[in-house]
Write a protein that holds these residues in place. Structure first.
Motif, PDB file in Angstrom:
ATOM      1  N   ARG A  57       0.550  -0.997   0.242  1.00 17.45           N
ATOM      2  CA  ARG A  57      -0.363  -0.080  -0.177  1.00 17.45           C
ATOM      3  C   ARG A  57       0.969   1.643  -0.003  1.00 17.45           C
ATOM      4  O   ARG A  57       1.482   0.764   0.438  1.00 17.45           O
ATOM      5  N   GLY A  58       0.604   2.345  -0.572  1.00 21.85           N
ATOM      6  CA  GLY A  58       1.478   3.313  -0.335  1.00 21.85           C
ATOM      7  C   GLY A  58       2.222   3.044  -2.247  1.00 21.85           C
ATOM      8  O   GLY A  58       3.212   4.109  -1.971  1.00 21.85           O
ATOM      9  N   THR A  59       1.862   2.440  -2.686  1.00 20.14           N
ATOM     10  CA  THR A  59       3.021   2.723  -3.609  1.00 20.14           C
ATOM     11  C   THR A  59       2.091   1.398  -4.409  1.00 20.14           C
ATOM     12  O   THR A  59       1.561   0.781  -4.178  1.00 20.14           O
ATOM     13  N   ALA A  60       2.728   1.482  -6.249  1.00 18.00           N
ATOM     14  CA  ALA A  60       1.323   0.996  -6.742  1.00 18.00           C
ATOM     15  C   ALA A  60       3.031   0.015  -7.271  1.00 18.00           C
ATOM     16  O   ALA A  60       2.916  -0.843  -8.393  1.00 18.00           O
ATOM     17  N   HIS A  61       3.753  -0.624  -6.757  1.00 19.56           N
ATOM     18  CA  HIS A  61       4.891  -1.982  -7.078  1.00 19.56           C
ATOM     19  C   HIS A  61       3.712  -3.081  -7.527  1.00 19.56           C
ATOM     20  O   HIS A  61       4.308  -3.528  -8.892  1.00 19.56           O
ATOM     21  N   PHE A  62       2.684  -3.540  -7.219  1.00 19.03           N
ATOM     22  CA  PHE A  62       2.122  -4.644  -7.636  1.00 19.03           C
ATOM     23  C   PHE A  62       1.333  -3.946  -8.790  1.00 19.03           C
ATOM     24  O   PHE A  62       1.296  -4.865  -9.930  1.00 19.03           O
ATOM     25  N   PRO A  63       0.681  -3.928  -8.311  1.00 20.62           N
ATOM     26  CA  PRO A  63      -0.132  -3.297  -9.807  1.00 20.62           C
ATOM     27  C   PRO A  63       0.071  -2.612 -11.396  1.00 20.62           C
ATOM     28  O   PRO A  63      -0.459  -3.142 -12.201  1.00 20.62           O
ATOM     29  N   ASP A  64       1.242  -1.979 -10.670  1.00 16.38           N
ATOM     30  CA  ASP A  64       2.491  -2.062 -11.890  1.00 16.38           C
ATOM     31  C   ASP A  64       3.622  -2.979 -12.200  1.00 16.38           C
ATOM     32  O   ASP A  64       4.584  -2.528 -13.065  1.00 16.38           O
ATOM     33  N   ALA A  65       3.756  -3.826 -11.434  1.00 13.80           N
ATOM     34  CA  ALA A  65       4.369  -4.849 -11.854  1.00 13.80           C
ATOM     35  C   ALA A  65       4.234  -5.758 -13.582  1.00 13.80           C
ATOM     36  O   ALA A  65       3.414  -5.684 -13.787  1.00 13.80           O
ATOM     37  N   THR A  66       5.322  -6.173 -13.915  1.00 12.61           N
ATOM     38  CA  THR A  66       6.077  -6.562 -15.036  1.00 12.61           C
ATOM     39  C   THR A  66       5.672  -7.531 -15.149  1.00 12.61           C
ATOM     40  O   THR A  66       6.352  -8.413 -13.902  1.00 12.61           O
ATOM     41  N   PRO A  67       4.640  -8.561 -15.877  1.00  9.93           N
ATOM     42  CA  PRO A  67       4.591 -10.075 -15.994  1.00  9.93           C
ATOM     43  C   PRO A  67       5.320 -10.403 -16.496  1.00  9.93           C
ATOM     44  O   PRO A  67       6.428 -10.144 -17.262  1.00  9.93           O
ATOM     45  N   ALA A  68       6.385 -12.119 -16.062  1.00  7.45           N
ATOM     46  CA  ALA A  68       6.895 -12.531 -17.002  1.00  7.45           C
ATOM     47  C   ALA A  68       6.266 -12.439 -18.416  1.00  7.45           C
ATOM     48  O   ALA A  68       5.019 -12.908 -18.324  1.00  7.45           O
ATOM     49  N   ARG A  69       7.299 -12.397 -19.460  1.00  6.54           N
ATOM     50  CA  ARG A  69       6.618 -12.499 -21.077  1.00  6.54           C
ATOM     51  C   ARG A  69       6.600 -14.141 -21.636  1.00  6.54           C
ATOM     52  O   ARG A  69       5.553 -14.088 -22.715  1.00  6.54           O
ATOM     53  N   ASP A  70       6.997 -14.955 -21.210  1.00  7.88           N
ATOM     54  CA  ASP A  70       6.989 -16.341 -21.731  1.00  7.88           C
ATOM     55  C   ASP A  70       6.021 -16.800 -21.319  1.00  7.88           C
ATOM     56  O   ASP A  70       5.703 -17.447 -20.041  1.00  7.88           O
ATOM     57  N   GLN A  71       4.562 -17.352 -21.993  1.00 10.70           N
ATOM     58  CA  GLN A  71       3.051 -17.146 -21.497  1.00 10.70           C
ATOM     59  C   GLN A  71       4.110 -18.868 -21.464  1.00 10.70           C
ATOM     60  O   GLN A  71       2.899 -19.382 -20.427  1.00 10.70           O
ATOM     61  N   ARG A  72       4.057 -19.452 -22.447  1.00 11.27           N
ATOM     62  CA  ARG A  72       4.060 -20.941 -22.643  1.00 11.27           C
ATOM     63  C   ARG A  72       5.220 -21.728 -21.198  1.00 11.27           C
ATOM     64  O   ARG A  72       4.321 -22.769 -20.516  1.00 11.27           O
ATOM     65  N   VAL A  73       5.688 -20.786 -20.566  1.00  4.09           N
ATOM     66  CA  VAL A  73       7.036 -21.438 -19.701  1.00  4.09           C
ATOM     67  C   VAL A  73       5.959 -21.779 -17.996  1.00  4.09           C
ATOM     68  O   VAL A  73       5.519 -21.937 -17.423  1.00  4.09           O
TER      69      VAL A  73
END
Length: 229
Positions: free
Chosen positions: A117-133
């Motif tokens: 809370r008080g930060t956007a770390h989790f909402p703005d986190a970049t997801p892992a790109r390799d969807q197959r894995v």
């Protein structure tokens, strides 16, 4: 940096606070994503130091202050690119503190606990790109990955929320302390993550190492800037 010196005549404090969260299964992050995390979270601080340290070395005083993370010591899952970059930055900060102490330069590392809370770390986190894995882990770990933010929040006692303003307050407190009285490392954590006792043991062993290597004087910055002892 040149603009700061032109405006104020000197450079007293540099706060390193840049970080970006990446969230997902470690094997699903591409090498390019990991390199990007290191570039922002680690190499970025080195770029700033390369611009700042010549100024404060010439002054014979100054304070590089790094906002670190307890997760660089006690590592939570599903955040590996960020926690690895944090650990690397922490290692750089420790090495730099030795290298600049004889110039009269202090180093402080402020270590916040995990915060949602008080930060956007989790909402703005970049997801892992390799969807197959990512899909290969979904059945066994998908639910745990999805609720990682809530699990992080649950580390604090019921009703207690990590106050990010407390981190800013601790930075201001350290900056306001007299030269050579500032802590090398301080924790701001309501979650009892467990990094503080681990870091305390590491500090004892690092102190022992510096004594054995004939570098005991760098445990405290020089009273006045000097290039050599």
């Amino acid at each position: 940096m040149a603009q700061v010196v032109e405006a104020s005549g000197r450079l007293d404090v540099v706060v390193h606070n840049a970080a970006h969260l990446l969230h997902g299964t470690t094997g699903a992050f591409t090498p390019e994503q990991v390199l990007s995390a290191l570039d922002t979270n680690t190499v970025g601080a080195l770029r700033v130091n390369r611009a700042a340290l010549p100024i404060v070395r010439e002054q014979g005083s100054g304070l590089p202050l790094r906002v670190g993370s307890g997760t660089s010591v006690v590592v939570p899952p599903f955040l590996a690119p960020c926690t690895a970059a944090r650990a690397a930055t922490d290692s750089f900060a420790e090495s730099i503190s030795v290298e600049v102490a004889r110039f009269g330069i202090e180093t402080s590392i402020v270590v916040p606990g995990p915060s949602t809370r008080g930060t956007a770390h989790f909402p703005d986190a970049t997801p892992a790109r390799d969807q197959r894995v990512t899909a290969q882990y979904e059945d066994l770990y998908g639910r745990s990955t999805a609720r990682n933010a809530q699990a992080t929040e649950s580390l604090s006692a019921p009703g207690v929320v990590q106050d990010v303003q407390a981190v800013a307050g601790e930075i201001a407190r350290i900056v306001d302390l007299p030269h050579r009285r500032r802590p090398h490392r301080t924790s701001v954590d309501s979650s009892d993550l467990g990094d503080a006792p681990v870091a305390a043991v590491a500090e004892v062993q690092c102190t022992r190492l510096l004594h054995r290597m004939g570098l005991a004087d760098v445990l405290s910055p020089a009273a006045t800037g000097r290039a050599d002892t």
